[in-house]
Structures are given as structure tokens and as C-alpha cells.
Scaffold this active site. Sequence first.
Site, short mmCIF file in Angstrom:
data_model
loop_
_atom_site.label_atom_id
_atom_site.label_comp_id
_atom_site.label_asym_id
_atom_site.label_seq_id
_atom_site.Cartn_x
_atom_site.Cartn_y
_atom_site.Cartn_z
N HIS A 59 0.86 -1.18 0.00
CA HIS A 59 0.00 0.00 0.00
C HIS A 59 0.90 1.23 0.00
O HIS A 59 2.12 1.12 0.23
CB HIS A 59 -0.89 0.00 1.24
N GLU A 104 1.27 3.67 2.13
CA GLU A 104 1.93 3.93 3.40
C GLU A 104 3.08 2.95 3.64
O GLU A 104 4.13 3.35 4.14
CB GLU A 104 0.91 3.84 4.55
N SER A 153 -7.54 8.05 3.71
CA SER A 153 -7.62 7.51 5.06
C SER A 153 -6.99 6.12 5.09
O SER A 153 -7.34 5.25 4.29
CB SER A 153 -9.10 7.42 5.48
N CYS A 200 -6.11 2.37 5.63
CA CYS A 200 -6.88 1.16 5.93
C CYS A 200 -6.42 0.62 7.28
O CYS A 200 -5.48 1.13 7.89
CB CYS A 200 -6.68 0.13 4.82
N CYS A 232 -2.68 -0.41 7.24
CA CYS A 232 -1.75 0.72 7.32
C CYS A 232 -1.88 1.46 8.66
O CYS A 232 -0.91 1.97 9.19
CB CYS A 232 -1.95 1.65 6.14
#
Length: 150
Positions: free
Chosen positions: A53, A55, A78, A80, A83
Amino acid sequence: MTNAEMLEVAINEAIISRREGGIPIGAALFSDSGKLLGSGHNRRIQDNDPAIHAETDAFRKAGRIRDYRSTIMVTTLSPCWYCSGLVIQFGIGQVIIGENANYLGGESWLLERGVLVNVMNNRQCEVMLKEYIENNPDVWNEDIGISCKV
């Protein structure tokens, strides 16, 4: 750097991901003084890797840091639960979020754990991902862990 300037780094990563044919989500990890430590984007499609992802990509590119408490994770969406877990696991002290209209992740969990959370409600972030979701619902549902029902 201001929050908006830091978010711009993450937005540029999201644009790179979109150009590569991936999900347009970007992130960057900064020191509390505004120094860029690492930036990245969602690479699930490009690398055929469900764990990359935005992040996690930014976090990995930042490398080892002795203390994450004073770092700031900036992300276009935002985070998940996966993350958000990364933020909590390593004690990242602050998360700046571009938008949470397309997806609301673990923000309340982060706040409960003492993480400072700032949602910027950035229109560019929102529109970029909304268009992607509309054009790629199966990929999006896979990314957030929902089986697509046609």
C-alpha cells in the site's frame, strides 16, 4: 513544510501510481521538522503484491529510524486497518490524510491510541480516487478486501 506542502508530495506519488496503471494513492513519511524521509505509492497492481500500500511503500523507503514517534505519515487517503496498524505498531505520532470521503479507514482507532490525525478534505485527492473507483470497481474492492459482487 506546511501540511499542504507535505500532502503535495503524497499527491505526486498518487499521480505516479495512476500513470503506472495502479491505484492512485500516495504517501510520504516526514520528520517533525518537515524533512522527507521516504515517499511511495500503492503498488499492488504494478508489483502484483497485495502488501504494498502507499503507506507501507513510503515506510519501507524511509528505512530504519530509531524513533518514529516524531514522524508524520502523510497519505492521500484515510489509511486502511493494515496501514493504521503500521502507524500504531511503530508509534508514528501523526497522520495527515488527504481525504476520507471515498474510504474511511482506521482513523478512530488511531485517535484512540493517541495518534494526531488531521483530515485535509483535499478535493484533488478525492476526485482522483473517485474516478479510479468508478472505472475499476473490481480492483478497488480487492484493494479494500471486499469481494466484488456483479
